[in-house]
Design an enzyme around this catalytic site. Structure first.
Site, PDB file in Angstrom:
ATOM      1  N   HIS A 119     -17.501  15.532 -29.937  1.00  0.00           N
ATOM      2  CA  HIS A 119     -16.725  16.722 -30.325  1.00  0.00           C
ATOM      3  C   HIS A 119     -17.493  18.010 -30.006  1.00  0.00           C
ATOM      4  CE1 HIS A 119     -13.035  15.527 -32.359  1.00  0.00           C
ATOM      5  NE2 HIS A 119     -13.660  14.623 -33.085  1.00  0.00           N
ATOM      6  N   HIS A 179     -18.969   9.627 -31.593  1.00  0.00           N
ATOM      7  CA  HIS A 179     -17.662  10.301 -31.634  1.00  0.00           C
ATOM      8  C   HIS A 179     -17.827  11.767 -32.059  1.00  0.00           C
ATOM      9  CE1 HIS A 179     -13.199  10.200 -32.867  1.00  0.00           C
ATOM     10  NE2 HIS A 179     -13.631  11.337 -33.348  1.00  0.00           N
ATOM     11  N   GLU A 180     -18.616  12.006 -33.109  1.00  0.00           N
ATOM     12  CA  GLU A 180     -18.773  13.386 -33.616  1.00  0.00           C
ATOM     13  C   GLU A 180     -19.570  14.254 -32.642  1.00  0.00           C
ATOM     14  OE1 GLU A 180     -16.805  14.086 -35.878  1.00  0.00           O
ATOM     15  OE2 GLU A 180     -16.429  12.032 -36.525  1.00  0.00           O
ATOM     16  N   CYS A 188      -8.894   9.847 -34.860  1.00  0.00           N
ATOM     17  CA  CYS A 188      -9.542  11.145 -35.056  1.00  0.00           C
ATOM     18  C   CYS A 188      -8.567  12.039 -35.816  1.00  0.00           C
ATOM     19  CB  CYS A 188      -9.872  11.754 -33.692  1.00  0.00           C
ATOM     20  SG  CYS A 188     -10.611  13.386 -33.785  1.00  0.00           S
ATOM     21  N   LEU A 189      -9.091  12.792 -36.783  1.00  0.00           N
ATOM     22  CA  LEU A 189      -8.220  13.680 -37.562  1.00  0.00           C
ATOM     23  C   LEU A 189      -7.577  14.742 -36.665  1.00  0.00           C
ATOM     24  CD1 LEU A 189     -10.445  14.167 -40.743  1.00  0.00           C
ATOM     25  CD2 LEU A 189      -8.411  12.734 -40.536  1.00  0.00           C
TER      26      LEU A 189
HETATM   27 NI    NI Z   1     -12.790  13.065 -34.192  1.00  0.00          NI
END
Ligand code: NI
Length: 173
Positions: A138, A134-135, A92-93
């Protein structure tokens, strides 16, 4: 314009994001900036909280990071159905210097709005399903490191703690 990506343990990343009620010019600009930021950082997905905005907006392009052929901008994305399980290594960034295997659903039915406010519904599997889970995580204040074992998480938290202390010490020099 690209945006700065917030990194763990920034509290914005742990907050639940609010739904977009009106797709304003501001939202469209943010979506554009998120896409630019995602491409610049060689990511395949980005969620608004990662650039400091706790709203339910994500950008995804699984043709990346080398190609940029399948940009999807999703407003208020939701998983309406899930099937099967899969496990793959994620990064993940916003989670610097760490990757780990995460279990996800192998297939997901997704509902969202596009930037014109039109409802979109589609099925996602493989990388697309993983990336969207995943997004969307967030948007609920959840990072992939919230899905790993307690031991692995403790080790990562220690590493981050050390970086933060070093940064603090260097800043005082
Ligand atoms: Ni991420």
């Amino acid at each position: 314009m690209t945006r700065t990506i917030l990194t763990y343990p920034n509290s914005i990343l742990a907050a639940t994001s609010t739904r977009v009620e009106d797709i304003t010019e501001e939202i469209r600009t943010l979506a554009q900036e998120m896409a630019e930021t995602m491409y610049k950082e060689d990511g395949i997905g980005l969620a608004a909280p990662q650039v400091g905005e706790n709203i339910r907006l994500v950008t995804v392009d699984i043709s990346g990071p080398s190609k940029r052929e399948d940009l999807r901008i999703l407003v208020n994305p939701e998983i309406i159905e899930k099937r099967g399980t899969t496990e793959s290594e994620e990064g993940c960034l916003s989670v610097v210097g760490y990757r780990a295997k995460v279990k996800r659903s192998a297939w997901a039915g997704i509902k969202a709005l596009d930037l014109e406010g039109n409802p979109v519904e589609f099925e996602a599997d493989e990388l697309m399903a993983i990336c969207l889970q995943h997004e969307i995580d967030h948007l609920n204040g959840v990072l992939f490191i919230d899905h790993i074992s307690r031991l692995k998480r403790t080790l990562y938290d220690r590493k981050v703690g050390k970086w933060l202390r070093n940064k603090h010490r260097d800043a005082k020099k």
